[in-house]
Write an enzyme that holds these catalytic residues in place. Structure first.
Site, short mmCIF file in Angstrom:
data_model
loop_
_atom_site.label_atom_id
_atom_site.label_comp_id
_atom_site.label_asym_id
_atom_site.label_seq_id
_atom_site.Cartn_x
_atom_site.Cartn_y
_atom_site.Cartn_z
N ASP A 156 0.87 -1.17 0.00
CA ASP A 156 0.00 0.00 0.00
C ASP A 156 0.91 1.23 0.00
O ASP A 156 2.13 1.14 0.14
CB ASP A 156 -0.97 -0.01 1.19
CG ASP A 156 -2.20 0.87 0.92
OD1 ASP A 156 -2.14 1.71 -0.01
OD2 ASP A 156 -3.21 0.74 1.63
C1 NOJ Z 1 -4.01 3.96 0.01
C2 NOJ Z 1 -5.20 3.08 0.18
O1 NOJ Z 1 -5.14 2.42 1.43
C3 NOJ Z 1 -5.36 2.04 -0.90
O2 NOJ Z 1 -6.61 1.42 -0.74
C4 NOJ Z 1 -5.21 2.65 -2.26
O3 NOJ Z 1 -5.40 1.66 -3.24
C5 NOJ Z 1 -3.85 3.29 -2.35
N1 NOJ Z 1 -3.74 4.34 -1.36
C6 NOJ Z 1 -3.57 3.87 -3.73
O4 NOJ Z 1 -4.28 5.01 -3.94
#
Ligand code: NOJ
Length: 755
Positions: A302
């Protein structure tokens, strides 16, 4: 001779097959991966393992060691120029948030035509519940209990996103969430592992289609692996403590379901799981995901979750964070550039084996091949205008929005309203609002695409009907002087009041935890003032989580849960309110009476002292009933359904045998409608305690008045299996119950013995 022709034809076709095949056969893919790998420098390999986001300014590693002049040149480059430079050097494996076919193609061309090996970039984006045509939030989609529709929604989202150059979506979110304070509960399918698994598979099927290389498919990503939804106290990014049994029975199954459906990628999460952050957790990322489940795709971290191993206190610096991440099994590093920056030295020092790097690169290249990026790296720039917000997509979004609506309460049949009313007061901060219909992750959805509820209600009424609108109060914060009073005045002058209340779209989703899940701002006060007028009030709720609406449940005759219903949501709500559509959605998550009951979920254990009204020393509260306000699986209809004849193929089966279950459902009311037939089991005595009920099957059916249908299900040995005291998944002999009904509470019960 007659027979020889088809054989010859088949032979000729087999010979010609490679000429027609769109994608290389798998063995070719493996050979091509090895050929590329053999020619890649470490820098290029780490480039594949790196993802940046549009607008970021990556450091070109050569600059760090280069001359002062190089550094000056680098400093003056825009973010775009830096990405172009990286792509040219074969060091940009993936980019997220870069939108638009022309923009994507331009960068892709540099990677394909100007880099040494011509490896295409994979472009990713958060397409969570629609791209331009916005579908209801995933929690709402789960309330449809209709995987076919959910699959279709994902298919539409994929088609739209792909037309703008997107190859990969960071969806589905398959986190189980049992704490509605956690804002991200909106992005998943609720509290139940079985329902979430069914929805996970439907979404993966929809995004990826039967052929990942199709230009209208996108690679899916099961996230956030794992346990992220168990954040302590519902505070986003918080620590999670999940015992092995709960991990395996509650949090892992939906991820495994995604693997079984062939999901291309996984995303490791932000949370610390039992002391080991999930983006540095070799047990979950390698032992379970790779060794047990044989997942062949790749794992992306993430956003900066590799970097965040430092504040977790799991790594002392960037280099150690990168080492923990890659050795645990994270193949691609999102946004923090640590792999690119730190892994060269770690590999040279022998701390990270080259074999680990090679394996990650293989996994990434494999998905790029399967996605067809080597054969078709570019996006047709004429596609988007034909695809985005297409009429057929809006039709699908409307069908889904209707099916996600849950009628929580309808006392005295206040609903549906008659179109012949002479006056209606529409009240509330969400009634005249297009934007918030879309929720928090609305990709390329636009405010102007969404018609506010007020307008759709107006369309249903005769021109002579007097319809007034008053905001009453804002979503949050204080009301302006006289605002509530004006709404009350309008209510007094009307036959009926439609109050559209709830949350702002961004009060759910990431970093949107709430300690109180009451109606925000002065909305509760507004609702009570409207009720005091003694006019019938219909409450329409827009929200991304269960709200604590005990007062409304006690006083307001009709409550419609509409979630954040997307582009066509207003129309769907108006259809329900005026009876052009009979609601049939069911809750995918329990509604608590107050926050003190959280976590509350239907599949609780009995405890040694189950709650009893006559015995103080039992498991309950002094100040609130132990039961939920609305249970999982609850949802009413404008018609009624009667269940009868629950039958098992046998009252006693052997371990390893299937069980056929059937139940007859009859529409006993005057309108046609949908019912979600739900099947639960209870394992009464086991070597480890079991929940009171576990969902094992369901089916959404449509019945006309008077129609009765026998609905059949097959329960397999897996339906009865659990992790025994030794943590071995098995079926134990003993007494079971099978329940069938329209909710997790009540229903018909049949006894079963497993020998
Ligand atoms: C953080 C989020 O937790 C995740 O769900 C998302 O896909 C990513 N950022 C990318 O934007």
């Amino acid at each position: 001779m007659k027979k020889a022709f088809p054989v010859l034809l088949l032979f000729a076709l087999l010979l010609a097959a490679p000429l027609f095949a769109a994608d290389p056969p798998p063995q070719d893919i493996e050979a091509r991966i090895e050929a590329l790998l053999g020619n890649m420098s470490l820098e290029e390999k780490l480039g594949q393992m790196t993802q940046y986001s549009e607008g970021q300014s990556p450091i070109e590693t050569e600059v760090m060691t280069g001359s002062e002049k190089d550094r000056q040149l680098h400093k003056n480059k825009t973010s775009r120029e830096r990405f172009i430079a990286l792509a040219r050097r074969g060091m940009l494996g993936s980019l997220l948030n870069c939108i638009g076919a022309a923009k994507v193609n331009e960068l892709q061309k540099v990677a394909v035509k100007e880099s040494k090996l011509g490896i295409p970039i994979i472009f990713g984006y958060d397409v969570i519940h629609g791209y331009r045509t916005i579908f209801p939030i995933p929690l709402g989609q789960a309330a449809s209990w209709n995987p076919g529709l959910v699959e279709k929604g994902a298919q539409v989202a994929a088609r739209e996103a792909a037309s703008e150059g997107i190859h990969w979506t960071f969806s589905p979110m398959v986190d189980i969430a049992r704490d509605p304070r956690w804002g991200r509960i909106a992005e998943g399918s609720g509290e139940d592992p079985f329902l979430t698994s069914v929805m996970a598979r439907a979404q993966v099927r929809g995004y990826q289609g039967s052929d990942l290389s199709s230009p209208s498919s996108v690679a899916a990503c099961a996230k956030h692996y794992v346990g992220y939804g168990a954040a302590i106290a519902g505070r986003d990014y918080n620590t999670t403590e999940i015992p092995e049994r709960s991990l395996r029975e509650i949090y892992l199954p939906s991820f495994k379901a995604a693997v079984l459906e062939g999901v291309a990628t996984f995303m490791s999460a932000f949370n610390d799981l039992n002391g080991v952050p999930t983006s540095g957790n070799r047990y979950t990322l390698t032992t379970i995901l790779r060794d047990e489940w044989k997942f062949k795709g790749f794992v992306v971290s993430d956003w900066e979750s590799i970097l965040q191993l430092i504040p977790h206190g799991f790594a002392a610096n960037r280099a150690q964070a990168g080492m923990e991440g890659v050795l645990a099994g994270v193949d691609m590093d999102m946004a923090d550039g640590i792999y690119q920056e730190c892994l060269p030295a770690l590999v040279n020092e022998g701390k990270v084996p080259m074999a680990v790097i090679d394996e990650s690169v293989r996994r990434i290249l494999r998905i790029k091949f399967q996605k067809g990026l080597f054969e078709n790296p570019y996006t047709d720039i004429t596609l988007a205008p034909k695809v985005l917000l297409a009429e057929s997509h809006k039709t699908d979004a409307l069908a889904m929005a209707r099916e996600t609506i849950v009628l929580l309460k309808n006392e005295g049949k206040t609903l549906p309203l008659k179109t012949t009313l002479s006056s209606v007061a529409v009240v509330g901060p969400l009634a005249n609002d297009g934007r918030n219909l879309m929720g928090s992750w609305y990709a390329q959805g636009r405010d102007g695409d969404n018609v506010p509820i007020l307008f759709e209600l107006r369309k249903k009424l005769s021109p002579s009907c007097k319809l007034t609108y008053s905001q009453g109060c804002p979503i949050e914060g204080p009301a302006k002087a006289g605002e509530i009073e004006a709404a009350v005045k309008a209510a007094k002058a009307a036959d009926v009041v439609v109050a559209v209340l709830g949350e702002r779209g961004d009060m759910c989703g990431e970093a949107a935890s709430r300690s109180s899940i009451d109606l925000p701002g002065r909305q509760q006060e507004l609702l009570e003032a409207l009720h005091a007028t003694e006019k019938p009030v219909v409450l329409v709720l827009l929200n991304g989580r269960p709200l604590t609406i005990q007062w409304a449940a006690d006083h307001i005759p009709s409550i419609v849960e509409a979630w954040f219903p997307g582009t066509m949501g207003a129309r769907a709500i108006a259809d329900v309110i005026f009876g052009d559509y009979n609601p049939g959605g069911k809750l995918p998550v329990t509604f608590p009476r107050n926050v003190g009951q959280i976590p509350i979920y239907y599949s609780a254990k009995n405890t040694g002292r189950p709650a009893s009204a006559s015995d103080k020393f039992t498991s309950k509260y002094l100040d609130v009933p132990v039961t939920p306000l609305y249970p999982f699986g609850h949802g009413l209809s404008y018609t009624t359904f009667e269940y009868s004849g629950l039958e098992l193929s046998s009252a006693s089966i052997k371990r390893g045998e299937d069980l056929q279950v059937s139940v007859t459902v009859k529409n006993t009311g005057a309108r046609e409608g949908d019912e979600v037939v739900q099947l639960y089991i209870r394992d009464h005595v086991a070597s480890a305690t079991r929940p009171l009920k576990e969902l094992k099957a369901f089916s959404r059916i449509h019945l006309v008045p008077g129609e009765a249908r026998k609905v059949s299900f097959t329960l397999t040995p897996d339906s009865f299996a659990f992790y025994n005291r030794e943590m071995v998944r098995t079926v134990e002999a003993g007494a079971f119950s099978v329940f069938a009904g329209g909710s997790s509470q009540g229903g018909l019960e049949a006894k079963l013995e497993i020998e």
